[in-house]
Each structure stands twice: as C-alpha cells, then as structure tokens.
Design an enzyme around this catalytic site. Structure first.
Site, short mmCIF file in Angstrom:
data_model
loop_
_atom_site.label_atom_id
_atom_site.label_comp_id
_atom_site.label_asym_id
_atom_site.label_seq_id
_atom_site.Cartn_x
_atom_site.Cartn_y
_atom_site.Cartn_z
N PRO A 123 18.67 52.30 28.32
CA PRO A 123 19.30 52.82 27.20
C PRO A 123 20.29 51.79 26.62
O PRO A 123 21.03 51.57 27.68
CB PRO A 123 19.74 54.27 27.26
CG PRO A 123 19.79 54.29 29.09
CD PRO A 123 18.81 53.51 29.56
N MET A 124 20.54 51.56 25.34
CA MET A 124 21.39 50.64 25.09
C MET A 124 22.01 51.08 23.58
O MET A 124 20.95 50.77 22.67
CB MET A 124 20.93 49.05 25.14
CG MET A 124 20.59 48.73 26.40
SD MET A 124 19.89 46.95 26.27
CE MET A 124 18.14 47.32 25.95
N THR A 125 23.33 51.27 23.59
CA THR A 125 23.61 51.42 22.22
C THR A 125 23.73 50.22 21.45
O THR A 125 24.01 49.07 21.81
CB THR A 125 25.15 52.02 22.19
OG1 THR A 125 25.29 53.25 22.73
CG2 THR A 125 25.82 51.91 21.02
N GLN A 136 17.70 59.66 25.15
CA GLN A 136 18.75 59.78 25.81
C GLN A 136 19.80 60.45 24.99
O GLN A 136 20.36 60.28 23.99
CB GLN A 136 19.33 58.59 26.26
CG GLN A 136 20.43 58.60 27.36
CD GLN A 136 21.39 57.48 27.60
OE1 GLN A 136 22.09 57.14 26.64
NE2 GLN A 136 21.49 57.12 28.72
N ALA A 195 26.26 59.24 32.76
CA ALA A 195 26.96 58.08 33.35
C ALA A 195 27.93 57.50 32.60
O ALA A 195 28.34 57.95 31.51
CB ALA A 195 25.85 56.99 33.88
N TYR A 197 31.00 59.07 30.06
CA TYR A 197 30.72 59.80 28.83
C TYR A 197 31.10 61.34 29.59
O TYR A 197 31.13 61.71 30.66
CB TYR A 197 29.55 59.60 28.19
CG TYR A 197 29.67 57.95 27.89
CD1 TYR A 197 30.71 57.84 26.63
CD2 TYR A 197 28.74 57.13 28.13
CE1 TYR A 197 30.61 56.67 26.33
CE2 TYR A 197 28.84 55.84 27.64
CZ TYR A 197 29.64 55.52 26.69
OH TYR A 197 29.85 54.17 26.11
N GLY A 257 22.24 38.23 38.99
CA GLY A 257 22.23 37.55 37.66
C GLY A 257 20.85 38.10 36.65
O GLY A 257 20.11 39.14 37.37
N GLY A 283 18.37 46.33 30.94
CA GLY A 283 19.08 46.47 29.58
C GLY A 283 18.98 45.15 28.95
O GLY A 283 18.14 44.98 28.24
#
Length: 356
Positions: free
Chosen positions: A23-25, A97, A178, A181, A294, A315
């Site tokens: 998940p990525m905002t 999510q 996680a 939040y 990396g 991500g």
C-alpha cells in the site's frame, strides 16, 4: 522448493504469484473520490499476486493527508468499483487498506467536511513534526483523546468501511496497524497513556487492534480480513523500545481467527529477529515487506524459499515498475521512482512508467 513466482491460495482467493504490491499513499483523489486515472494505475500493476490499495480512510475524521480516498459514502463505493473492475479484468486481485490516521493529520485537511472534526488518538499527545497541507506545512496539533464510547464508534467505522469495500468489489481488506497511524498509536506506550480497558498493560494496548480486526472479520469474513503491523517502527514519532511483548501478545490473539494474512513491515534490518519470532508464532499466511540493502536486492526473494515469509510486498519498486513480477524473474532492469511525483499531480510519475 516454493518460490516467489509460485501461485498460492490466500484463504480461498487464488493468487498467481507471491509478489505483492504494498500500500502506498499517492494523494490523487480530489474530493476524496477515486478517479479513472487511479483505475488505470492499479490495472497496470495487476500482474501482482495481490495489490493492496493505498490507505483509504474508513471514516471522515480518519483522513490524514490531502486528496486521499475514502470508503464512507456512496460515491466513493461506486468509484472504487471502477478500480476493482479494472484490476479484475486484467486478471488481478486487490485488497483495500483501511487506514485511520489518528493523530497524524490536521484540522485544515478536514475543514470542508461537516461537523467540528479534529484528529483523534488514544491519548492527547501531539506528534513531533509537520504535515503538508493545502496551506503549506503545519505542526501536528494535539489530538482529541477518544472516549471509551468513541473508541467503539471507530471500531464500527472500520467494520462499515469493510462492508463498503466488499460492495465496491475488493477481494478483502487490510487494516493499517503500522507506520504510526491510529492502530499503531494504541499499540505503542508513548502514544497510548490510557488507564482504562484500552491502555496501560500490554494486553490492554493490543485490545483495540484485536477488536477492530474481529469487528471487520465479523462484517466481511475472516478470510477477507488482514492486518499490517510494523514492530519497532519509529515513523510518525512512535516509540517502541521493546516491541516484542506487545506483538507476540497481539499475534497470540490473531492466530486463532483464520485471517487472510498478517502483513509485517520491517522498518530496519534490526527487526528481522522480531519477524522470525512472529513467523514461528503465527500459523497463518505471512506477507513480509522486508528491509533490504537496496530497492533491487534480489536476496529478498529467498525469504519465500527459506520460509521466512509466504509472500513478499514491494512499495516504491512496484510504483516505478508496473510489471515488477516479470522484472524480478528476469533480474531487472528496473525503472527508478520519480520522488518529485510521489504525492499529488497527474499521470506523470503515476501511469507513465514503461514496462519491459
């Protein structure tokens, strides 16, 4: 030997491989509603075994950042249906999510919504740092401490959003526990200074996470329910000097529930020992977002082969490489993510990354 490219059954949901889009905002949902561009973005990445969506606020006050989407009114549900339909048409699977930001927010982000909305938290402890808003950088305010009745309302908000997610066509939901939040704020002693049933002892600090997971499982089925955690992660001013007791207590409560998966994010290589302990304790499916040397460290693929995890999530690497499973199988090459376009904007740095 099991590899990251083998199929897997996720509590009844078949996945084509074990490579997960984390998940990525991205802050590309003006008006808090998903767009056609978002449908294209996710469909481009449908070769993942599983896509986990960006953080979606389950309730209006759960929003932490500008232009993030929700799942709490009808227009959002209909718009997310266009996203999930696009992913499924491309052969993919997608979980929503659900992310309540808690104290990580600002009243200005909520100012256009009805009611006197303000960031909330287990305790009235402000986070150090600043938040980017439409009015520029602002200090995090002191949050309002949730009453016991309000804690129950937030839990019901997660359950209601989970029902909306299933109506919108998602294959399941992941609760965001996680990265500092709201759920994480209940778990961590520095942000949870309560003395009632929701704080104090380890068992009481994990109660909110457990009750939220149980409520969502009751609403949509345990096989469609998951939780993400990040033991010892200092992000968003969280202090967990000794995370293992809380997380072993949490996993002991979760293990009998028959969840779709537990998603562990490693904030640093130093927490691998915690991951290993939780892996031994948790009998269900474990998704790992591993700490690496990396972004293209191929050594992480062996974590499926040696049983450290059942699936691996990526991500920024998935953000910049829509066909990441194929690139991992081929050993690269990889596109580099454009950091200037991570949050907000148009298709640039969003849907224009080339495939092999």
């Amino acid at each position: 030997m099991t590899t990251a490219f083998d199929p897997v059954d996720l509590a009844g949901t078949p996945l084509r491989n074990r490579v997960v889009m984390a998940p990525m905002t991205r802050s590309r949902a003006p008006g808090r509603v998903p767009t056609e561009l978002m449908a294209e973005y996710y469909a481009q990445r449908a070769s993942a075994g599983l896509i986990i969506s960006e953080g979606i606020q389950p309730t209006p006050e759960g929003q932490g950042y500008p232009d993030t989407p929700g799942l709490h009114f009808a227009e959002q549900v209909a718009a997310w249906r266009r996203v999930t339909d696009a992913v499924h048409a491309a052969g993919g699977r997608i979980f929503a999510q659900l992310m309540h930001a808690g104290r990580i927010g600002h009243p200005s982000v909520l100012a256009d919504l009805p009611g006197d909305l303000h960031p909330v938290a287990p305790s009235a402890v402000a986070a150090a740092g600043q938040l980017y808003t439409a009015e520029g950088l602002k200090d995090y305010p002191e949050p309002r401490e949730l009453t016991g009745a309000q804690v129950r309302q937030v839990i019901e908000g997660f359950a209601a959003a989970a029902r909306n997610a299933v109506e919108a066509g998602f294959d399941g939901v992941e609760l965001h526990g996680a990265n500092g939040y709201l759920i994480h704020q209940f778990l961590a002693p520095g942000t949870n200074r309560r003395t009632d049933e929701w704080g104090g002892s380890v068992d009481d600090r994990v109660r909110f996470a457990v009750e939220a997971v149980k409520a969502v499982a009751a609403a949509v089925g345990a096989e469609r329910t998951a939780l993400r955690i990040s033991p010892g992660n200092p992000f968003n001013d969280i202090d967990e000097p000794d995370p293992l007791p809380a997380y072993t207590a949490l996993v002991a409560e979760l293990d009998p529930l028959g969840l779709a998966y537990l998603h562990v994010l490693e904030a640093s290589p130093e927490v691998r020992d915690v991951t290993t302990q939780l892996r031994k304790q948790y009998s269900g499916t474990l998704v790992l977002n591993p700490a690496t040397d990396g972004p293209t460290d191929h050594g992480v693929l062996t974590l499926v082969e040696d049983g450290t995890a059942d699936l691996l999530s990526f991500g920024a690497l998935f953000l910049a490489n829509p066909d990441l499973p194929a690139r991992l199988a081929a050993g690269g090459p990889y596109n580099e993510p454009d950091r200037a376009t991570l949050y907000g904007g148009d298709h640039r740095g969003y849907t224009d990354y080339p495939t092999l």
